[in-house]
Write an enzyme that holds these catalytic residues in place. Structure first.
Site, PDB file in Angstrom:
ATOM      1  N   GLY A  45       2.321   2.563  10.646  1.00 35.76           N
ATOM      2  CA  GLY A  45       3.257   3.663  10.440  1.00 35.76           C
ATOM      3  C   GLY A  45       3.968   4.110  11.708  1.00 35.76           C
ATOM      4  O   GLY A  45       4.605   5.159  11.731  1.00 35.76           O
ATOM      5  N   ASN A  70       0.875  -1.174   0.000  1.00 35.24           N
ATOM      6  CA  ASN A  70       0.000   0.000   0.000  1.00 35.24           C
ATOM      7  C   ASN A  70       0.911   1.221   0.000  1.00 35.24           C
ATOM      8  O   ASN A  70       1.461   1.591   1.035  1.00 35.24           O
ATOM      9  CB  ASN A  70      -0.892  -0.033   1.251  1.00 35.24           C
ATOM     10  CG  ASN A  70      -1.686   1.248   1.443  1.00 35.24           C
ATOM     11  OD1 ASN A  70      -1.752   2.081   0.542  1.00 35.24           O
ATOM     12  ND2 ASN A  70      -2.276   1.401   2.618  1.00 35.24           N
TER      13      ASN A  70
HETATM   14  P1  PGA Z   1       2.737   0.473   7.605  1.00 34.10           P
HETATM   15  O1  PGA Z   1       1.275   0.663   6.928  1.00 34.10           O
HETATM   16  O2  PGA Z   1       3.271  -0.830   7.072  1.00 34.10           O
HETATM   17  O3  PGA Z   1       3.512   1.657   7.127  1.00 34.10           O
HETATM   18  O4  PGA Z   1       2.531   0.430   9.055  1.00 34.10           O
HETATM   19  C1  PGA Z   1       0.398  -0.421   6.759  1.00 34.10           C
HETATM   20  C2  PGA Z   1      -0.905   0.071   6.179  1.00 34.10           C
HETATM   21  O5  PGA Z   1      -1.351   1.159   6.540  1.00 34.10           O
HETATM   22  O6  PGA Z   1      -1.523  -0.618   5.339  1.00 34.10           O
END
Ligand code: PGA
Length: 251
Positions: free
Chosen positions: A173, A9
């Site tokens: 995140g 994503n």
């Molecule tokens: P992240 O995001 O791997 O940066 O934590 C995952 C997501 O929001 O699908």
């Protein structure tokens, strides 16, 4: 046997140049990913560029969101049929950033899910609790409510034709990953809930984990019985990290 799915994503990141580098990098190492299906979800405007680059590679294409309407006066929105038209297989619906930043609720998410399916897309339905909800001990209620909105509208059979992504909001995140046991507990709850309605659907549906998944923790997460892949944000922007996570799913 559920084939693992490792989906990137990209969120609101990229440029014509960086997308080219990223996709070339992924293609370059794809041969070492033997088991997992790899998918990328670029920002809408880069989907056609990526579609052209991944033709014939086996990499799947998805969008990060989709509208619930078929066409018409919806300024700024993208319809499910448009995504089909440009070669998408997947559409993420109900990502926590849509829910929290843009105020999208369970009902709207369910309508997006329905519209995506109707057009022939496979929805990736995101569910997950906030830190506050986890601390209140209501993780399962929250996830059940998010699933029930879709099951109520589309029926349990539809869940067998989608992908679920469990993404604890506090792990997205933040660099704070759920431990494999914490994630497995919720994945098992989800599968158990579905099994109560239709055991065939529960056996078949892929449930991805998302939230700071990276090359260092992917293998342990993917080794859990009910974790069938990952929805990867930050680490999907680095070809080597994304491929490492893909390889962590090698049988
Ligand atoms: P992240 O995001 O791997 O940066 O934590 C995952 C997501 O929001 O699908």
């Amino acid at each position: 046997m559920r084939q693992p799915l490792v989906a990137g994503n990209w969120k609101m990141n990229g440029s014509l140049d960086s997308v080219k580098l990223l996709v070339d990098g992924i293609k370059g190492g794809l041969g070492s990913v033997t088991t997992a299906e790899m998918a990328v979800c670029p920002p809408y405007v880069y989907i056609p560029q990526v579609a052209g680059m991944i033709e014939g590679t086996g990499i799947s294409l998805g969008a990060q969101d989709v509208n619930d309407q078929e066409a018409g006066a919806h300024t700024g929105e993208v319809a499910p049929a448009m995504l089909m038209d440009i070669g998408c297989r997947y559409a993420i619906v109900g990502h926590s950033e849509r829910r929290s930043i843009y105020g999208e609720n369970d009902e709207f998410t369910a309508r997006k899910f329905a519209a995506a399916r109707k057009a022939g897309l496979v929805p990736i339905l995101c569910v997950g609790e906030t830190l506050e909800e986890r601390e209140q001990g209501i993780t399962e209620q929250v996830v059940a409510r998010q699933l029930d909105a879709v099951i109520g509208l589309e029926g349990i059979g539809a869940i067998g034709e989608c992908v679920i992504a469990y993404e604890p909001v506090w792990a997205i995140g933040t660099g704070k990953t759920a431990t494999p046991d914490q994630a497995q507990e919720v994945h098992a709850f989800i599968r158990g809930k579905l099994a109560g309605l239709d055991s065939g659907v529960a056996d078949k549906v892929r449930i991805l984990y998302g939230g700071s998944m990276n090359p260092g923790n992917a293998a342990d997460l993917l080794a859990m019985a009910d974790i069938d892949g990952g929805l990867i944000g930050g680490a999907s922007l680095k070809p080597d990290d994304f491929l490492d996570i893909g390889r962590a799913g090698n049988a």
